[in-house]
Design an enzyme around this catalytic site. Structure first.
Site, short mmCIF file in Angstrom:
data_model
loop_
_atom_site.label_atom_id
_atom_site.label_comp_id
_atom_site.label_asym_id
_atom_site.label_seq_id
_atom_site.Cartn_x
_atom_site.Cartn_y
_atom_site.Cartn_z
N HIS A 53 42.00 42.01 44.11
CA HIS A 53 41.59 40.62 44.01
C HIS A 53 40.24 40.39 44.72
CE1 HIS A 53 42.40 36.33 45.64
NE2 HIS A 53 42.13 36.20 44.36
N HIS A 95 33.44 32.81 43.61
CA HIS A 95 34.77 32.26 43.40
C HIS A 95 34.77 30.74 43.36
CE1 HIS A 95 38.71 30.63 44.44
NE2 HIS A 95 39.15 31.59 43.67
#
Lengths: 306, 311
Positions: A53, A95
């Site tokens: 991730h 992100h």
């Protein structure tokens, strides 16, 4: 494909991890991208796919080239990165909607120019400036090419542009896109790309029509994998995972947070790695993690990863 | 890798344990912290102390109990943590003035009660919520670390030395905590009086320290500190010149390898880019007895390789 799985097991001996004394060296046998792609397509073998991730964000800034490179070195199979578009059309790794948390600058990516973003530095996990800078999608894909599979998060709405870069870098076969949408809509919105990159449906297991959505996909697209969100580990649908894999699609579950996996998450596994047993016991063969090193060690011990 | 470390440390602990068992009636566990204190008092060229910044925040949320536990497991000597006072007078571990960055809550530590703060959970280092880990109190930290590792308390010198000292007394850990600060010895005496004689205090030489030589001289004359934290943005700085002087007097020097302007560029990051000899090795050659790091696991491997972990 079953043969490949068996072959991998022979190559990966359980003693490997213990003989690797230094940080930054790969603990496993080097795996070619051809093997990674073949393994991704094979839902029936024993080899588990490890997805990191935001890259190895513990040891380098999240979504940085270094974070991807660390994953390649570690022997991670797939890196998940987040894609956003700047005001002037550059595709970058970021992100959040804003650059505030992870860089030395401020503002929304969509309001900022690439010229400005190139003056910024990425921050580490405690918020301190590092020498690393924001990568473009192109730089990231060039690094991934031939080395690691890549999941482009947040790319669905800007996929036409992303695909240009994917084509340009020749990474079609390595790219996975996900979406929590039924087949009809994907076909309509994403149709031209369905045979060019891997599309994975995201299914929320506790929702009433979860099984119908899965069956429709299995009968039509036959996706390479499904991602399942598993808020409780008592959900009946978990028993269906084995069948899904037998029918040709892999089963991806996130180890990231408790609500993804009924509480069998990375944080718990950090205290006791046998927490990951739940994934193996339930026929899950793709695991996205915030602890790639720990998960790889665990899987290599079990002879479930090269 | 983790397994390798664990094995090594287990072995190291066993060896150390058996040596210590040779001495009658001494609990080897107790001697881990005592051994570290001994190294502070009598720094040796064969043992460089590893000091971990905010716990091992790469492993668990900064300033959390698991981040501290991880330092203990790795064999770190000193864990640095930040301590702040809540509205109702409790000391909790928190770096920022507010909870905003590191927890799923919001607000200033000093405007919230302990109960309010305990309801929130710490985020991990990629900002993600969903952890089960609460903000720890200083008392919990001292109970966890007691006899096992030393603790370096940051953010206390301005206001909360007294409150922190009470916790140390209560938990029996006065000899296991190192206070630190940037103010002159005169200022600290004025503020805390005799209490300064009861605590372990490490003065900090920072970029704005006025007349570093005098600062050190005054501290040595009054408090005889065991250790100094010395930061320097270049080798020409007055702070840097104090390192060799302190070492001549046998006083422990701690360097902070976190950021460029604290070690003239010889940082943790440089150890990755140019190799650890260029950064950590460079610091040791110039007099460091201890190194504060954001990469405790790698630092310990390096120091062992270099034969710098032999107490």
């Amino acid at each position: 494909m079953g043969t490949l799985g068996a072959c991998r097991q022979e190559v990966g001996t359980p003693g490997q991890t213990e003989e690797t004394p230094f940080v930054g060296e790969s603990a496993g046998e080097s795996t070619s991208i051809t093997d990674l792609i073949a393994n991704l397509k094979d839902s029936r073998n024993k080899e588990i796919i490890v997805v990191a991730h935001r890259g190895d964000w513990r040891n380098a800034p999240e979504n940085s080239l270094q974070a991807i490179e660390n994953c390649i070195t570690m022997g991670v199979d797939m890196v998940e990165i987040d894609i956003r578009e700047t005001k002037d059309g550059q595709l970058i790794l970021m992100h959040d909607e804003t650059v505030d948390r992870t860089t030395t600058g401020t503002g929304k990516v969509a309001d900022l120019t690439w010229a400005y973003l190139q003056t910024l530095y990425l921050r580490d996990g405690i918020g301190h400036k590092t020498p690393h800078q924001i990568p473009t999608l192109k730089e990231a894909l060039q690094l991934c090419k031939g080395n690691i599979l890549v999941n482009l998060d947040k790319s669905y709405p800007i996929f036409d542009k992303c695909f240009n870069v994917i084509e340009e870098t020749g990474t079609q076969e390595q790219v996975v896109i996900k979406g929590a949408i039924p087949y009809d809509r994907v076909k309509e919105e994403f149709g031209p790309y369905l045979d060019k990159v891997f599309f994975m449906p995201i299914i929320r297991l506790h929702e009433p029509h979860a099984k119908d959505i899965v069956d429709t996909y299995l009968d039509s697209l036959q996706p390479v994998a499904f991602e399942f969100t598993v808020p409780q580990d008592t959900l009946k649908m978990i028993e269906y995972f084995d069948d899904i894999r037998a029918r040709g699609s892999s089963v991806w579950v996130n180890a990231l947070w408790p609500r993804h996996n009924g509480g069998h998450d990375d944080e718990k596994a950090a205290m006791d790695p046998t927490v990951y047993d739940w994934f193996l016991d339930n026929h899950i063969d793709m695991i996205q993690t915030d602890r790639p090193k720990l998960l790889l060690e665990y899987l290599r011990d079990k002879n479930r990863h090269k | 890798m983790e397994k390798y470390l664990k094995c090594t440390f287990l072995l190291a602990t066993l060896v150390m344990g058996s040596v210590l068992y040779g001495q009658a009636d001494i609990n080897p566990k107790e001697n881990r912290a005592a051994m570290i204190l001994e190294q502070l008092k009598n720094p040796s060229g064969d043992y460089i102390l590893a000091v971990s910044h905010r716990g091992d925040w790469r492993h668990a949320p900064e300033n959390s109990l698991p981040a501290i536990q991880r330092c203990i497991d790795l064999g770190v000597d000193i864990v640095e943590i930040d301590v702040r006072l809540t509205k109702d007078g409790h000391l909790v571990a928190m770096h920022d003035k507010t909870l905003d960055r590191t927890t799923d809550g919001k607000g200033k530590v000093r405007e919230l009660t302990l109960d309010e703060i305990r309801a929130f959970r710490l985020k991990n280092a990629c900002g993600v919520r969903g952890s089960r880990i609460p903000v720890p109190t200083l008392e919990e930290i001292m109970e966890l670390t007691k006899d096992r590792i030393m603790v370096n308390l940051d953010k206390v010198e301005g206001e909360t030395v007294r409150e922190a000292y009470e916790i140390l007394k209560k938990t029996g850990t006065v000899k296991q905590a190192i206070f630190k600060g940037r103010e002159t010895v005169q200022a600290m005496r004025k503020k805390y009086g005799d209490l300064m004689d009861s605590i372990i205090y490490m003065p900090i030489l920072i970029d704005n320290t006025k007349n570093p030589a005098q600062f050190v001289q005054d501290y040595n004359a009054d408090l005889s500190p065991l250790a100094y934290e010395v930061t320097f943005d270049s080798e020409d700085s007055e702070n840097f010149k104090q390192i060799s002087k302190l070492r001549e007097e046998g006083i422990f020097v701690l360097n902070i390898a976190l950021w460029d302007d604290l070690v003239a560029g010889h940082t943790d990051e440089m150890s990755l880019l140019e190799g650890p000899d260029a950064s950590w090795g460079w610091l040791v050659e110039r007099g460091a007895n201890g190194i504060m790091t954001d990469r405790p696991e790698e630092l310990l491997i390096y120091l062992k390789q270099k034969g710098l972990r032999n107490p």
